[in-house]
Enzyme design. Structure first.
Site, mmCIF file in Angstrom:
data_model
loop_
_atom_site.group_PDB
_atom_site.id
_atom_site.type_symbol
_atom_site.label_atom_id
_atom_site.label_comp_id
_atom_site.label_asym_id
_atom_site.label_seq_id
_atom_site.Cartn_x
_atom_site.Cartn_y
_atom_site.Cartn_z
ATOM 1 N N LEU A 116 -30.045 68.807 14.054
ATOM 2 C CA LEU A 116 -30.625 69.448 12.870
ATOM 3 C C LEU A 116 -31.422 68.477 12.018
ATOM 4 O O LEU A 116 -32.270 68.890 11.228
ATOM 5 C CB LEU A 116 -29.506 69.998 11.964
ATOM 6 C CG LEU A 116 -28.511 70.998 12.527
ATOM 7 C CD1 LEU A 116 -27.343 71.165 11.553
ATOM 8 C CD2 LEU A 116 -29.195 72.340 12.744
ATOM 9 N N SER A 138 -38.236 75.715 14.993
ATOM 10 C CA SER A 138 -38.620 76.554 13.859
ATOM 11 C C SER A 138 -39.560 77.674 14.278
ATOM 12 O O SER A 138 -40.362 77.515 15.215
ATOM 13 C CB SER A 138 -39.322 75.679 12.827
ATOM 14 O OG SER A 138 -39.963 76.475 11.858
ATOM 15 N N LYS A 177 -42.367 70.241 15.437
ATOM 16 C CA LYS A 177 -41.335 71.008 16.159
ATOM 17 C C LYS A 177 -41.808 71.360 17.578
ATOM 18 O O LYS A 177 -41.007 71.403 18.513
ATOM 19 C CB LYS A 177 -40.979 72.276 15.382
ATOM 20 C CG LYS A 177 -40.238 72.000 14.080
ATOM 21 C CD LYS A 177 -38.863 71.381 14.324
ATOM 22 C CE LYS A 177 -38.081 71.192 13.045
ATOM 23 N NZ LYS A 177 -36.752 70.577 13.256
ATOM 24 N N TYR A 182 -45.741 70.310 10.188
ATOM 25 C CA TYR A 182 -44.305 70.507 10.436
ATOM 26 C C TYR A 182 -44.116 71.280 11.746
ATOM 27 O O TYR A 182 -43.316 70.887 12.608
ATOM 28 C CB TYR A 182 -43.684 71.258 9.247
ATOM 29 C CG TYR A 182 -42.310 71.802 9.484
ATOM 30 C CD1 TYR A 182 -41.221 70.953 9.665
ATOM 31 C CD2 TYR A 182 -42.076 73.185 9.522
ATOM 32 C CE1 TYR A 182 -39.940 71.473 9.879
ATOM 33 C CE2 TYR A 182 -40.814 73.700 9.724
ATOM 34 C CZ TYR A 182 -39.747 72.843 9.907
ATOM 35 O OH TYR A 182 -38.488 73.350 10.121
HETATM 36 P P1 NAI Z 1 -32.084 70.071 5.251
HETATM 37 O O1 NAI Z 1 -33.288 69.385 4.715
HETATM 38 O O2 NAI Z 1 -31.171 70.736 4.287
HETATM 39 O O3 NAI Z 1 -31.232 69.043 6.116
HETATM 40 C C1 NAI Z 1 -31.815 68.049 6.942
HETATM 41 C C2 NAI Z 1 -30.847 66.887 6.992
HETATM 42 O O4 NAI Z 1 -31.429 65.878 7.833
HETATM 43 C C3 NAI Z 1 -30.600 66.239 5.613
HETATM 44 O O5 NAI Z 1 -29.216 66.177 5.336
HETATM 45 C C4 NAI Z 1 -31.209 64.853 5.748
HETATM 46 O O6 NAI Z 1 -30.511 63.846 5.025
HETATM 47 C C5 NAI Z 1 -31.123 64.632 7.259
HETATM 48 N N1 NAI Z 1 -32.093 63.622 7.688
HETATM 49 C C6 NAI Z 1 -33.415 63.578 7.376
HETATM 50 N N2 NAI Z 1 -33.977 62.479 7.911
HETATM 51 C C7 NAI Z 1 -32.993 61.821 8.574
HETATM 52 C C8 NAI Z 1 -32.962 60.625 9.327
HETATM 53 N N3 NAI Z 1 -34.057 59.861 9.491
HETATM 54 N N4 NAI Z 1 -31.801 60.240 9.884
HETATM 55 C C9 NAI Z 1 -30.679 60.999 9.723
HETATM 56 N N5 NAI Z 1 -30.643 62.143 9.005
HETATM 57 C C10 NAI Z 1 -31.794 62.548 8.436
HETATM 58 O O7 NAI Z 1 -32.604 71.121 6.348
HETATM 59 P P2 NAI Z 1 -31.883 72.428 6.883
HETATM 60 O O8 NAI Z 1 -32.402 73.587 6.135
HETATM 61 O O9 NAI Z 1 -30.428 72.218 6.976
HETATM 62 O O10 NAI Z 1 -32.513 72.526 8.355
HETATM 63 C C11 NAI Z 1 -31.905 71.881 9.458
HETATM 64 C C12 NAI Z 1 -32.885 71.883 10.627
HETATM 65 O O11 NAI Z 1 -33.266 73.220 10.931
HETATM 66 C C13 NAI Z 1 -34.164 71.110 10.356
HETATM 67 O O12 NAI Z 1 -34.528 70.415 11.530
HETATM 68 C C14 NAI Z 1 -35.172 72.193 10.043
HETATM 69 O O13 NAI Z 1 -36.489 71.790 10.365
HETATM 70 C C15 NAI Z 1 -34.677 73.337 10.909
HETATM 71 N N6 NAI Z 1 -35.072 74.630 10.375
HETATM 72 C C16 NAI Z 1 -34.507 75.105 9.215
HETATM 73 C C17 NAI Z 1 -34.881 76.325 8.699
HETATM 74 C C18 NAI Z 1 -34.234 76.896 7.481
HETATM 75 O O14 NAI Z 1 -34.492 78.070 7.166
HETATM 76 N N7 NAI Z 1 -33.366 76.148 6.775
HETATM 77 C C19 NAI Z 1 -35.935 77.137 9.344
HETATM 78 C C20 NAI Z 1 -36.456 76.554 10.546
HETATM 79 C C21 NAI Z 1 -36.021 75.360 11.049
#
Ligand code: NAI
Length: 278
Positions: free
Chosen positions: A73, A113, A142, A138
């Protein structure tokens, strides 16, 4: 093999979906390893936490030793500067798959995504094997992540699922969510389906709730055992909304300004104009 009989590792465990899955998966798997660049604290005896950057390939490999599967994630979850997206979402995703290969992890689920196909018009039903049409950098990152995922399935035999997540929110909050909402309960169901489906080689499916409206195929999800239960319309009241037929599915992310406003200025090189034109 359902793959639910061993430990799983979540990257991005401190994020929004990480928090949902952390709670949802606790009763489902015997152990969870939670990894993020942000600090995390173990909340139950079956959790272990890892503070790691996706850039740390040896660290990722060590953290994955002995795990059955990985849910990836972590990353930048929105439009951003292209170079940042490249480093975190593309190189970072390569590191996760390469660490999984080195640690002999059986299965990896990649959080992709809906924005990989966000440039399709709202009048076009989309299935996973249509050509990608990302709606921003973005989405491009993906698409690259999905390509890395496919390579590791084809070349190295990892079991891989790419879950093209819609809009994962506690509640739908805007008209577009009538088509795209993914409830926390259905998000957990989608990941559990991908984790547990038997005989997985490679699969791509859309993670979306059982909304009455929708642009994306649901058959690929059903085929791996994903059966959503929540519906956006139950939370949005009686207001009806249909996008203009000239709109694209990605919504605001698909506008030029949304991408351009997030790019850092390009540094000019120190060389003179004559040399540059050579
Ligand atoms: P979020 O932004 O809440 O969580 C992402 C996490 O990744 C954060 O805790 C951050 O600290 C961590 N992170 C970022 N860079 C990092 C690194 N270099 N090393 C280690 N950890 C790192 O995002 P969310 O909403 O939880 O989404 C999770 C995944 O799902 C993402 O990849 C996002 O692109 C994908 N996604 C989410 C959607 C949504 O509706 N929330 C929709 C489509 C895809």
């Amino acid at each position: 093999m359902t793959r639910l009989d061993g430990e799983w590792l979540l990257t991005g465990a401190a994020g929004q979906i990480g928090g949902i899955l952390r709670t949802g998966l606790r009763p489902v798997v015997p152990g969870l390893r939670l990894l993020d660049i942000k600090p995390l604290t173990a909340e139950s005896p079956n959790e272990r936490v890892y503070s790691l950057d996706l850039q740390d390939l040896p660290g990722l490999t060590e953290a994955m030793a002995g795990v059955q599967g990985v849910i990836h994630l972590a990353g930048i979850a929105d439009e951003a500067d292209f170079r940042d997206l490249t480093e975190v979402n593309i190189v970072g995703t390569y590191h996760v798959f390469e660490a999984a290969r080195r640690a002999s992890v059986a299965r990896v689920i990649f959080a992709s995504s809906n924005h990989v196909t966000g440039y399709y018009p709202t009048t076009v039903p989309v299935v996973p094997d249509m050509p990608v049409r990302p709606d921003g950098f973005y989405g491009v990152s993906k698409v690259a992540g999905e390509a890395v995922a496919r390579l590791y399935a084809d070349k190295f035999g990892l079991e891989v699922a790419c879950l093209r997540i819609g809009s994962c929110r506690p509640r739908p909050t805007e008209p577009r969510h009538r088509h795209t909402w993914l409830s926390p309960r259905d998000a957990t169901a989608a990941f559990v389906a991908a984790m547990s489906t038997p005989d997985l080689t490679y699969a791509t499916f859309y993670g979306v709730s059982a909304n009455q409206l929708g642009w994306w195929d649901r058959e690929a999800g059903r085929a791996i055992g994903y059966h959503p239960s929540d519906r956006a319309e139950d939370h949005l009241g009686g207001a009806t909304w249909e996008p203009a037929t000239d709109e694209v599915q990605g919504g605001v992310l698909a506008t030029a300004a949304y991408t351009l406003d997030r790019q850092r200025p390009i540094r000019t090189s120190a060389i003179g104009p004559n040399e540059r034109n050579r």
